[in-house]
Design a protein around this motif. Structure first.
Motif, PDB file in Angstrom:
ATOM      1  N   THR A  41      44.779  45.296  23.707  1.00  0.00           N
ATOM      2  CA  THR A  41      46.209  45.515  23.532  1.00  0.00           C
ATOM      3  C   THR A  41      46.873  44.182  23.272  1.00  0.00           C
ATOM      4  O   THR A  41      46.328  43.134  23.572  1.00  0.00           O
ATOM      5  CB  THR A  41      46.832  46.180  24.774  1.00  0.00           C
ATOM      6  OG1 THR A  41      46.619  45.331  25.888  1.00  0.00           O
ATOM      7  CG2 THR A  41      46.245  47.547  25.025  1.00  0.00           C
ATOM      8  N   ALA A  42      48.035  44.251  22.729  1.00  0.00           N
ATOM      9  CA  ALA A  42      48.821  43.050  22.438  1.00  0.00           C
ATOM     10  C   ALA A  42      49.952  42.962  23.446  1.00  0.00           C
ATOM     11  O   ALA A  42      51.118  43.001  23.095  1.00  0.00           O
ATOM     12  CB  ALA A  42      49.338  43.108  21.013  1.00  0.00           C
ATOM     13  N   THR A  43      49.595  42.860  24.718  1.00  0.00           N
ATOM     14  CA  THR A  43      50.591  42.836  25.778  1.00  0.00           C
ATOM     15  C   THR A  43      51.294  41.485  25.806  1.00  0.00           C
ATOM     16  O   THR A  43      50.657  40.446  25.797  1.00  0.00           O
ATOM     17  CB  THR A  43      49.944  43.128  27.142  1.00  0.00           C
ATOM     18  OG1 THR A  43      49.299  44.397  27.080  1.00  0.00           O
ATOM     19  CG2 THR A  43      50.988  43.151  28.243  1.00  0.00           C
ATOM     20  N   LYS A  44      52.607  41.549  25.831  1.00  0.00           N
ATOM     21  CA  LYS A  44      53.456  40.364  25.872  1.00  0.00           C
ATOM     22  C   LYS A  44      54.404  40.488  27.063  1.00  0.00           C
ATOM     23  O   LYS A  44      54.619  41.569  27.593  1.00  0.00           O
ATOM     24  CB  LYS A  44      54.300  40.247  24.600  1.00  0.00           C
ATOM     25  CG  LYS A  44      53.512  40.188  23.319  1.00  0.00           C
ATOM     26  CD  LYS A  44      53.030  38.807  23.061  1.00  0.00           C
ATOM     27  CE  LYS A  44      52.369  38.772  21.695  1.00  0.00           C
ATOM     28  NZ  LYS A  44      51.975  37.461  21.319  1.00  0.00           N
ATOM     29  N   THR A  45      55.001  39.366  27.431  1.00  0.00           N
ATOM     30  CA  THR A  45      56.007  39.342  28.491  1.00  0.00           C
ATOM     31  C   THR A  45      57.339  38.935  27.874  1.00  0.00           C
ATOM     32  O   THR A  45      57.393  38.063  27.016  1.00  0.00           O
ATOM     33  CB  THR A  45      55.623  38.333  29.595  1.00  0.00           C
ATOM     34  OG1 THR A  45      54.355  38.710  30.129  1.00  0.00           O
ATOM     35  CG2 THR A  45      56.645  38.332  30.711  1.00  0.00           C
ATOM     36  N   TYR A  46      58.399  39.590  28.312  1.00  0.00           N
ATOM     37  CA  TYR A  46      59.750  39.306  27.844  1.00  0.00           C
ATOM     38  C   TYR A  46      60.626  39.116  29.077  1.00  0.00           C
ATOM     39  O   TYR A  46      60.503  39.858  30.050  1.00  0.00           O
ATOM     40  CB  TYR A  46      60.262  40.478  26.992  1.00  0.00           C
ATOM     41  CG  TYR A  46      61.690  40.321  26.550  1.00  0.00           C
ATOM     42  CD1 TYR A  46      61.998  39.577  25.421  1.00  0.00           C
ATOM     43  CD2 TYR A  46      62.721  40.897  27.270  1.00  0.00           C
ATOM     44  CE1 TYR A  46      63.323  39.421  25.007  1.00  0.00           C
ATOM     45  CE2 TYR A  46      64.042  40.748  26.864  1.00  0.00           C
ATOM     46  CZ  TYR A  46      64.327  40.010  25.739  1.00  0.00           C
ATOM     47  OH  TYR A  46      65.628  39.843  25.340  1.00  0.00           O
ATOM     48  N   THR A  47      61.515  38.142  29.032  1.00  0.00           N
ATOM     49  CA  THR A  47      62.456  37.893  30.122  1.00  0.00           C
ATOM     50  C   THR A  47      63.846  38.343  29.690  1.00  0.00           C
ATOM     51  O   THR A  47      64.331  37.925  28.637  1.00  0.00           O
ATOM     52  CB  THR A  47      62.471  36.399  30.502  1.00  0.00           C
ATOM     53  OG1 THR A  47      61.136  36.001  30.838  1.00  0.00           O
ATOM     54  CG2 THR A  47      63.381  36.154  31.698  1.00  0.00           C
TER      55      THR A  47
END
Length: 88
Positions: free
Chosen positions: A6-12
């Motif tokens: 998966t192309a899991t990213k984190t966003y704030t």
């Protein structure tokens, strides 16, 4: 259904954002808020999201037809797109 990485990213998050804003900004589709809620159990549809909250999202779930919209929003950062709904 294909399996793979998966192309899991984190966003704030920024002040004033809500789950619908985030779905539009990150997936190009406001209805993807269901996916954000599933992937982020600490979020709630009923509660506001404090600035600085980290959420995860999966770029592989972005509809190919909506990638241009997601790129548009990404290029607008750090100025979030905030959708106002309801009264107040």
């Amino acid at each position: 259904m294909a399996t793979g990485t998966t192309a899991t990213k984190t966003y704030t998050t920024y002040e004033g954002q809500n789950i619908v804003d985030l779905a539009l900004q990150l997936y190009g589709d406001p209805l993807m808020f269901f996916t954000l809620l599933d992937d982020n159990p600490h979020l709630s549809l009923e509660e506001s999201i404090p600035a600085g909250t980290e959420i995860t999202y999966d770029e592989s779930k972005i509809d190919i037809k909506k990638r241009a919209l997601v790129e548009y929003f990404r290029n607008k950062l750090p100025n979030p797109i905030i959708i106002k709904s309801g009264s107040g």
